[in-house]
Design a protein around this motif. Structure first.
Motif, PDB file in Angstrom:
ATOM      1  N   GLU A 133      20.405   5.172  -7.420  1.00  0.00           N
ATOM      2  CA  GLU A 133      20.893   6.412  -6.796  1.00  0.00           C
ATOM      3  C   GLU A 133      19.719   7.284  -6.362  1.00  0.00           C
ATOM      4  OE1 GLU A 133      23.605   8.889  -9.089  1.00  0.00           O
ATOM      5  OE2 GLU A 133      24.851   7.103  -9.409  1.00  0.00           O
ATOM      6  N   THR A 134      18.693   7.320  -7.185  1.00  0.00           N
ATOM      7  CA  THR A 134      17.509   8.114  -6.834  1.00  0.00           C
ATOM      8  C   THR A 134      16.769   7.471  -5.664  1.00  0.00           C
ATOM      9  OG1 THR A 134      17.316   8.784  -9.137  1.00  0.00           O
ATOM     10  CG2 THR A 134      15.378   9.128  -7.759  1.00  0.00           C
ATOM     11  N   LEU A 135      16.690   6.138  -5.679  1.00  0.00           N
ATOM     12  CA  LEU A 135      15.967   5.445  -4.605  1.00  0.00           C
ATOM     13  C   LEU A 135      16.705   5.535  -3.263  1.00  0.00           C
ATOM     14  CD1 LEU A 135      14.682   2.143  -6.296  1.00  0.00           C
ATOM     15  CD2 LEU A 135      13.528   4.346  -6.112  1.00  0.00           C
ATOM     16  N   ARG A 172      20.725   0.498 -13.866  1.00  0.00           N
ATOM     17  CA  ARG A 172      20.120   0.113 -12.579  1.00  0.00           C
ATOM     18  C   ARG A 172      20.764   0.920 -11.443  1.00  0.00           C
ATOM     19  NH1 ARG A 172      20.716  -4.792 -13.463  1.00  0.00           N
ATOM     20  NH2 ARG A 172      22.502  -5.313 -12.177  1.00  0.00           N
ATOM     21  N   THR A 215      11.993   4.404 -12.494  1.00  0.00           N
ATOM     22  CA  THR A 215      12.354   4.652 -11.096  1.00  0.00           C
ATOM     23  C   THR A 215      11.158   4.400 -10.169  1.00  0.00           C
ATOM     24  OG1 THR A 215      13.898   6.331 -11.904  1.00  0.00           O
ATOM     25  CG2 THR A 215      13.473   6.311  -9.542  1.00  0.00           C
ATOM     26  N   LEU A 216       9.972   4.870 -10.578  1.00  0.00           N
ATOM     27  CA  LEU A 216       8.789   4.642  -9.741  1.00  0.00           C
ATOM     28  C   LEU A 216       8.519   3.138  -9.586  1.00  0.00           C
ATOM     29  CD1 LEU A 216       6.406   7.458 -11.099  1.00  0.00           C
ATOM     30  CD2 LEU A 216       7.697   7.468  -8.952  1.00  0.00           C
ATOM     31  N   ASP A 260       0.804  -1.221   0.000  1.00  0.00           N
ATOM     32  CA  ASP A 260       0.000   0.000   0.000  1.00  0.00           C
ATOM     33  C   ASP A 260       0.842   1.278   0.000  1.00  0.00           C
ATOM     34  OD1 ASP A 260       0.915  -0.350   2.517  1.00  0.00           O
ATOM     35  OD2 ASP A 260      -1.044  -0.473   3.495  1.00  0.00           O
ATOM     36  N   ARG A 261       2.153   1.112   0.082  1.00  0.00           N
ATOM     37  CA  ARG A 261       3.022   2.297   0.013  1.00  0.00           C
ATOM     38  C   ARG A 261       3.454   2.598  -1.428  1.00  0.00           C
ATOM     39  NH1 ARG A 261       8.080   1.372   3.422  1.00  0.00           N
ATOM     40  NH2 ARG A 261       8.450   3.466   2.631  1.00  0.00           N
ATOM     41  N   ALA A 262       3.196   1.639  -2.324  1.00  0.00           N
ATOM     42  CA  ALA A 262       3.686   1.784  -3.703  1.00  0.00           C
ATOM     43  C   ALA A 262       2.762   2.675  -4.525  1.00  0.00           C
ATOM     44  CB  ALA A 262       3.800   0.411  -4.356  1.00  0.00           C
ATOM     45  N   CYS A 263       3.319   3.219  -5.630  1.00  0.00           N
ATOM     46  CA  CYS A 263       2.514   4.104  -6.479  1.00  0.00           C
ATOM     47  C   CYS A 263       2.166   3.408  -7.796  1.00  0.00           C
ATOM     48  CB  CYS A 263       3.253   5.413  -6.732  1.00  0.00           C
ATOM     49  SG  CYS A 263       4.683   5.229  -7.783  1.00  0.00           S
ATOM     50  N   CYS A 264       1.335   4.077  -8.561  1.00  0.00           N
ATOM     51  CA  CYS A 264       0.861   3.575  -9.865  1.00  0.00           C
ATOM     52  C   CYS A 264       2.039   3.173 -10.766  1.00  0.00           C
ATOM     53  CB  CYS A 264       0.052   4.689 -10.531  1.00  0.00           C
ATOM     54  SG  CYS A 264      -0.439   4.369 -12.223  1.00  0.00           S
ATOM     55  N   GLU A 281      12.723   7.266 -17.694  1.00  0.00           N
ATOM     56  CA  GLU A 281      13.476   7.115 -16.440  1.00  0.00           C
ATOM     57  C   GLU A 281      12.547   7.270 -15.228  1.00  0.00           C
ATOM     58  OE1 GLU A 281      16.353  10.149 -15.596  1.00  0.00           O
ATOM     59  OE2 GLU A 281      17.014   9.147 -13.774  1.00  0.00           O
ATOM     60  N   LEU A 282      11.580   8.165 -15.353  1.00  0.00           N
ATOM     61  CA  LEU A 282      10.634   8.375 -14.259  1.00  0.00           C
ATOM     62  C   LEU A 282       9.821   7.093 -14.016  1.00  0.00           C
ATOM     63  CD1 LEU A 282       9.245  10.307 -12.225  1.00  0.00           C
ATOM     64  CD2 LEU A 282       7.718  11.025 -14.079  1.00  0.00           C
ATOM     65  N   GLU A 308      15.553   7.306  -0.088  1.00  0.00           N
ATOM     66  CA  GLU A 308      14.567   6.680   0.793  1.00  0.00           C
ATOM     67  C   GLU A 308      15.141   5.412   1.446  1.00  0.00           C
ATOM     68  OE1 GLU A 308       9.876   5.724   0.199  1.00  0.00           O
ATOM     69  OE2 GLU A 308      11.067   5.990  -1.594  1.00  0.00           O
ATOM     70  N   ARG A 367      11.044   1.445  -7.371  1.00  0.00           N
ATOM     71  CA  ARG A 367      10.684   1.689  -5.965  1.00  0.00           C
ATOM     72  C   ARG A 367       9.691   0.617  -5.489  1.00  0.00           C
ATOM     73  NH1 ARG A 367       6.641   4.294  -3.184  1.00  0.00           N
ATOM     74  NH2 ARG A 367       7.299   5.095  -1.140  1.00  0.00           N
TER      75      ARG A 367
END
Lengths: 300, 387
Positions: free
Chosen positions: A105-107, A100, A57-58, A37-41, A53-54, A110, A61
């Motif tokens: 790096e973006t992840l 990857r 990355t989403l 339930d923390r994940a996004c579309c 890339e967006l 968090e 995650r």
């Protein structure tokens, strides 16, 4: 088995009966759902179209969150479009370590990392490959005797074959056939069963979109199916919610009930049609199917 | 390769026959041929033609998957007859008989020959398939970054066989759709840094109701293509450059739909369907629903909404208020958006060019003279236009 469960957006939005029926069916198949339930579309391909890339990355995650679920054997979804969008991103992430690393790096902000090797299966694949058709057959309490069911695969779960791991050993593009058969139903083949429901262009070209839905429904009517079953809630929106408009576009009456996959499984496992949300469809299966001891299609 | 030494075997071909000039309906015609199993379906058809029926119509030339003449449907799937082995075709057939039909979405001239001029070539012409040179034309050759030429090699690999056109599901219901082959060709010029009219090309393809936003994203063309061109992927790149670089706001809701989708996820984490539709028509803000185009669509959707409400699929609170992911997670999603969208250049990984880590030894498939190796495997995407 314990799975990291991604229900998607539409199953919690305009097709709540899908999420609801999955929750009812899971314990009967000994599946423990740990909802992400923390994940996004997943972006449904639209975010990837906007910025690859967006989207990658989403989804990375979400994969990383799934990999954190203690004791989960794999990640499971109940939406073909999610499967397709996730598989596309996962293919790129798994193909290239440098890329990857760039995404990770973006992840890192968090404290998350995606590592290759996550198995992500639609409920349909999990049914056949993890639970097994024999085990499924053994659990049937109310066989779909004489119920003529047309499989509606849609696109995202059958193409492209290489990315989705479809081959002679894993004929995933035939799994709906196999599941219908294992539940005691009769498989009805028709021209549109692996074609597009039209949903992706509903806001761009509504007429062409609903012509697609209407034609496939018409093909299924002509093949004398009692109902269709689909692993995709977006297909369900075009085939069920929009069916009255699709009827106008193709100029014929259709009246074809569309079941979500967990609903069809739940019926055969003995659950009550209302419990499975079958009363929530625009084309009510409750009016054309006899539910008594076995599920039988209407004579008329 | 041991396959090549297998002795000849018998194969049965079931060919779709049709002569529009005869006034008779199409029919199936079976022929038994004898060839080594690795030989092609085309060779099988040519043997049947030579041995038993010279009137079989099939178009072919190079027999080596280069000229694109022998596109057909084999066991219902599009492909090149010269590029499909007899034993593979037999294994893929449910009854062991290799079924060969003409391609779809195009009229049949005779038997397995379709009218490419009437559909395919007309659509290719539609996209102005030649370079409109940037001025001034240099005295010697144009100097361009190597990556940008490598980027368009995928669309240059097209051999114009029509397999993708044959199976395009959007074209099936909307024959005027420009279609996968022609749009892949359009990308070949939009992506070419020497072309002077990328903006005009994109505006034209975005505004056409049967242009880039008419693609239904079904992956049929991706599967059909014998050369790995990925026409649907090229269409998505055309959309991306049109919307995000050229800032084209088209009349087909393409830009509004993408913008609304991306920002609804940014604001809520998951999709708010009730808000997506009016924004796709009226513009990407809460006020979008008051735009005339959105109002018209919402009015026409009232019966659908009432049905949804009556069945409990939709509820008033769900329509008025989005479902959101937990606030900490939403913040994380938003910072991913912020970080990536603020980059000066988009990153795009094209596996056709970079290949897979595990297959490093596989040569990069390149059609033009440009060399595919050498550059970083994670390449910033080529800008669609310099203007």
């Amino acid at each position: 088995m314990k799975v990291a469960y991604w229900p998607g957006c539409v199953s919690r939005g305009f097709t709540p009966e899908l999420h609801g029926s999955m929750a009812k069916v899971a314990p009967l198949l000994d599946i423990e759902l740990v909802e992400l339930d923390r994940a996004c579309c997943t972006g449904a391909g639209v975010i990837a179209e906007h910025n690859q890339e967006l989207a990658d990355t989403l989804n990375a995650r979400t994969f990383a969150l799934a990999q954190q679920v203690d004791g989960a054997e794999l990640m499971m979804n109940i939406c073909s479009t999610c499967q397709g969008a996730q598989s596309e991103c996962q293919e790129r992430l798994d193909a290239n370590a440098e890329y990857r690393g760039h995404v990770n790096e973006t992840l890192a902000a968090e404290g998350l990392t995606y590592e290759t090797g996550l198995t992500n299966k639609n409920f349909l694949w999990l049914l056949v490959e993890e639970i097994g058709l024999d085990a499924l057959r053994a659990r049937v309490k109310r066989p779909l005797t004489n119920l003529k069911v047309g499989p509606f695969y849609g696109c995202y779960i059958v193409r492209p074959r290489d990315r989705l791991g479809i081959d002679a050993e894993r004929p995933r593009d035939h799994y709906l056939h196999q599941v219908i058969d294992a539940l005691g139903g009769t498989v009805i083949e028709y021209a549109g069963m692996r074609k597009c429901c039209g949903f992706p262009i509903i806001t761009m070209n509504k007429e062409a979109s609903l012509k697609q839905a209407g034609r496939h429904l018409g093909d299924a009517v002509d093949a004398e199916a009692d109902c269709l079953v689909t692993p995709c809630p977006l297909c369900h929106l075009n085939l069920d919610l929009q069916q009255p408009i699709a009827e106008k576009v193709v100029g014929r009456s259709l009246d074809m009930p569309i079941l979500h996959l967990p609903q069809l499984v739940g019926l055969a496992l003995g659950l009550d049609p209302k419990e499975l949300g079958l009363n929530r469809h625009v084309v009510r299966p409750t009016s054309v199917i006899d539910w008594s001891t076995s599920v039988v299609g209407a004579a008329a | 390769m041991a396959e090549t030494h297998k002795p000849p075997e018998q194969f049965t071909l079931r060919l779709r026959r049709y002569d529009p000039e005869s006034g008779e309906a199409p029919y199936w015609d079976e022929h038994t041929i004898e060839l080594e199993p690795h030989r092609s379906v085309l060779e099988g058809i040519l043997q049947a033609k030579a041995a038993s029926d010279g009137s079989i119509g099939i178009r072919c030339s190079c027999r080596a998957a280069i000229c694109g003449s022998c596109g057909v449907r084999i066991n219902g799937e599009p492909g090149l007859a010269c590029h499909t082995h007899l034993d593979h075709a037999r294994a893929a057939s449910p009854d062991g008989v290799i079924e060969v039909e003409p391609m779809g979405n195009m009229p049949v001239i005779k038997d397995l020959i379709v009218d490419m001029d009437a559909v395919h070539w007309k659509k290719v012409q539609r996209v102005t398939p030649w370079l409109i040179a940037k001025q001034p034309v240099p005295e010697r050759e144009y100097l361009v970054p190597k990556e940008s030429m490598v980027d368009i090699t995928q669309s240059m690999a097209c051999i114009q066989c029509g397999a993708c056109v044959s199976d395009c599901l959007a074209m099936e219901v909307d024959p005027g759709f420009i279609g996968p082959a022609a749009l892949a060709k359009a990308y070949r010029f939009v992506g070419d840094p020497r072309d002077d009219q990328q903006d005009i090309r994109l505006k034209d393809l975005a505004e056409d109701p049967q242009g880039i936003f008419d693609c239904t994203h079904c992956f049929k063309c991706v599967e059909a293509c014998p050369k790995g061109v990925n026409p649907m992927g090229q269409i998505m790149r055309l959309r991306r450059i049109a919307i995000d670089d050229q800032k084209i706001v088209d009349q087909n809701n393409g830009e509004r739909h993408e913008a609304a989708f991306a920002s609804l996820i940014e604001n809520n984490g998951i999709l708010w369907e009730a808000e997506l539709i009016p924004r796709s028509y009226g513009g990407n803000s809460w006020f979008g629903k008051f735009a005339p185009a959105a109002g018209k669509e919402l009015v026409s959707s009232i019966p659908t909404a009432i049905r949804g409400l009556l069945r409990g699929k939709m509820t008033i609170p769900k329509i008025l208020k989005p479902h959101k992911i937990p606030s900490q997670d939403l913040k994380a999603v938003q910072s991913i958006y912020e970080r990536i969208e603020s980059r000066p250049e988009r990153y795009e990984l094209n596996l056709y060019i970079t290949g897979y880590d595990e297959q490093d030894e596989t040569p990069v498939p390149v059609v033009a003279t440009a060399s595919g190796g050498g550059e970083s495997s994670v390449a910033p995407e080529t800008e669609g236009s310099a203007s």
